[in-house]
Design a protein around this motif. Structure first.
Motif, PDB file in Angstrom:
ATOM      1  N   ALA A  18       0.823  -1.209   0.000  1.00  0.00           N
ATOM      2  CA  ALA A  18       0.000   0.000   0.000  1.00  0.00           C
ATOM      3  C   ALA A  18       0.851   1.250   0.000  1.00  0.00           C
ATOM      4  N   SER A  19       2.114   1.100  -0.294  1.00  0.00           N
ATOM      5  CA  SER A  19       2.975   2.267  -0.356  1.00  0.00           C
ATOM      6  C   SER A  19       2.628   3.088  -1.575  1.00  0.00           C
ATOM      7  N   PRO A  20       3.029   4.349  -1.568  1.00  0.00           N
ATOM      8  CA  PRO A  20       2.661   5.197  -2.701  1.00  0.00           C
ATOM      9  C   PRO A  20       3.091   4.635  -4.031  1.00  0.00           C
ATOM     10  N   GLY A  21       4.237   3.975  -4.054  1.00  0.00           N
ATOM     11  CA  GLY A  21       4.692   3.441  -5.320  1.00  0.00           C
ATOM     12  C   GLY A  21       4.168   2.049  -5.597  1.00  0.00           C
ATOM     13  N   GLY A  22       3.396   1.492  -4.688  1.00  0.00           N
ATOM     14  CA  GLY A  22       2.896   0.129  -4.838  1.00  0.00           C
ATOM     15  C   GLY A  22       1.729   0.062  -5.794  1.00  0.00           C
ATOM     16  N   VAL A  23       1.207  -1.126  -5.946  1.00  0.00           N
ATOM     17  CA  VAL A  23       0.058  -1.297  -6.833  1.00  0.00           C
ATOM     18  C   VAL A  23      -1.177  -1.580  -5.998  1.00  0.00           C
TER      19      VAL A  23
END
Lengths: 356, 208
Positions: A18-23
């Motif tokens: 759930a990180s900003p760069g995640g999907v």
């Protein structure tokens, strides 16, 4: 993010964080899998060509504007003088392009789509890819009872047309050398061939853009050697049409996919019914000629077998029965042949038709 | 002084960015390649966004035209994919605004997912009619999923489609849609809840 088309599982895997760069796969949870059922779409065959044409026209009409949220560019000094020059040149080009678009050269359009024009009747007959797919998947095909020589000739005609489409698989926007080559081809045609092209061309010109696009889609499918099943289905359909009574052919071809399949189903049932009454057919080719049954318009035949060529030519066998061209063909003279099944009502829109 | 083409390090460039740089430099063939490479993706995105194939193609063409018009100003400061998704989202937003204007003038909107009359409640009720729960076959599931996606609001739908079909990250969706990452997460969270409510009866076999 993958640059290729997202046709398979996410390159990031289903466990994206759930990180900003995640999907967002994990946040969508089980719904992620359900969304796989949504199909990937394909652009129509001429979309790229029309888009490129539109871009060319748009370029001439207006200078590019940086109105998007991203991709801001800092104006450079040379643009101060280059833009007016580009605008003048653009106006000239736009004049030529718009002139060409607004006053289209009909010959050029025909030449660009010559393979479609040449094989217009065949492509209209094939109808749509959807229909051919449904026909290919259809079980319990009835045997074709027609003279072997007719079967051979019609099959050959179809094969030649498909080979021609495969050889000359270019329509829409085509290169100038090919246009010149096609111009030469037409110049070398016989008068009859040229007349046929002109008739098809007139019909092609009257078609809507969507109809032409559908036609191109069918042509592309038939020209694709990898799509054997569609070719086989189109060939079978061509033979069925060729074996049907000439007055019925146009009505059959004009049916939509669903009605065509319904018509085939009725035809199959009728043939089965006839088979039960007469016993098994004597052969797939050149079998006994059964009595006429109504075509898709609900018009019954004259009760006599009639062999005519696929274009209504003089390839006939036996004495032709009386024709009722001036009136409804249901005004049959004489009684219905004994044992013939009742005719489907006219309102049903389709009916069984006898190939022969 | 670094030129434009060195803004993004060479290894970071994706093929579409390379093509776009060539388009910017006046290579017409590169634009054709770009259209061919992207048309199916955009048509798929817009098809599920609008529910109509013709509209989807029109919108995809509009995206390409905007790309072409803006080619001279293109800077490879971000991935081309993000840039084109931004344009796609803008085109979709414009469509929505045009639809609103039509509604204000009393002109019925064209058939589209956004105008679907089937709400989530109806879908859920329809699904419950099939209880005891069973696994829907693919065709039926496809229709149900399509309706469920159509029933999302425009922004939720775009976020879901970008995530699913374009494999965008939160950050990429946020950039494309002009939102913050938390806002995108919130959008997707609500979308998931709505989709789950609509699809749960159909998917219970899969969920368990």
């Amino acid at each position: 993010m993958s640059d290729g088309h997202a046709a398979g599982p996410s390159p990031h895997g289903p466990s994206g964080d759930a990180s900003p760069g995640g999907v967002p796969a994990s946040d969508l949870g089980e719904i992620w899998g359900a969304l796989d059922s949504l199909p990937r779409a394909s652009a129509s065959i001429d979309m790229a060509a029309t888009t490129i044409d539109m871009a060319a026209v748009a370029t001439g009409r207006s200078a590019p504007r940086a109105s998007l949220r991203m991709g801001h560019g800092r104006p450079r000094s040379w643009r101060n003088w280059i833009l007016p020059a580009v605008a003048v040149a653009g106006s000239l080009i736009a004049g030529i392009v718009i002139g060409r678009v607004t006053v289209p050269d009909p010959d050029l359009r025909i030449l660009e789509s010559l393979p479609l024009v040449r094989h217009l009747p065949l492509l209209q007959e094939a109808g749509s890819v959807k229909f051919l797919q449904a026909l290919a998947a259809r079980r319990n095909q009835q045997p074709l009872r027609m003279p072997p020589e007719m079967l051979r000739d019609e099959g050959q005609e179809f094969d030649d047309a498909v080979a021609d489409l495969e050889d000359d698989h270019a329509w829409g926007t085509v290169a100038r050398p090919l246009i010149d080559e096609r111009r030469m081809t037409i110049a070398m045609m016989t008068v009859d061939e040229r007349d046929a092209i002109e008739r098809s061309a007139a019909e092609f010109q009257d078609m809507t853009a969507t109809e032409r696009r559908d036609l191109a889609t069918v042509a592309s499918a038939l020209a694709d050697p990898k799509r054997d099943e569609l070719r086989a289905a189109a060939r079978l359909w061509h033979l069925i049409i060729a074996a049907s009574d000439p007055p019925d052919r146009r009505n059959i071809v004009q049916l939509d996919s669903e009605s065509r399949l319904e018509w085939l189903e009725r035809r199959s049932r009728f043939r089965e019914w006839m088979g039960e009454r007469r016993g098994p057919p004597s052969g797939i080719e050149g079998g006994p000629v059964p009595p006429r049954v109504p075509g898709p318009g609900g018009s019954p035949g004259d009760g006599r077998p009639r062999w005519q060529g696929p274009r209504g030519d003089s390839r006939s066998r036996g004495e032709p029965g009386p024709r009722f061209e001036d009136g409804p063909r249901s005004d049959r003279v004489g009684p219905r042949p004994a044992g013939q099944p009742p005719e489907p009502s006219r309102e049903q829109g389709s009916a069984a038709a006898e190939e022969n | 002084m670094a030129t434009d083409s060195t803004v993004m390090p060479q290894p970071m460039r994706d093929p579409s960015t390379e093509l776009m740089l060539r388009v910017r430099d006046g290579d017409a063939e590169a634009f054709a390649d770009l259209v061919v490479a992207w048309q199916d993706r955009l048509v798929t995105l817009f098809l599920h966004h609008t529910g109509d194939h013709s509209t989807a193609e029109d919108l995809a063409q509009e995206v390409f035209l905007r790309v072409y018009r803006a080619r001279a100003t293109y800077q490879p400061t971000a991935k081309f994919t993000t840039w084109i998704h931004t344009i796609a989202n803008n085109v979709a937003s414009d469509l929505r605004q045009r639809a609103y204007r039509r509604l204000e003038r009393g002109v019925p909107a064209t058939t589209s997912a956004s105008s679907s009359a089937i709400g989530l409640d109806q879908i859920a009720v329809a699904a419950s009619g099939f209880l005891p729960t069973r696994r829907a076959d693919r065709t039926e599931l496809q229709a149900v999923v399509r309706e469920a996606v159509a029933a999302l609001n425009e922004r939720q739908r775009m976020a879901v489609l970008l995530a699913k079909f374009e494999q965008c990250s939160y950050e990429e969706i946020a950039t494309a849609m002009g939102l913050t990452v938390p806002a995108v997460k919130s959008l997707l969270f609500r979308a998931r809840d709505q989709l789950r409510a609509a699809l749960e009866p159909y998917l219970q076999g899969d969920l368990s």
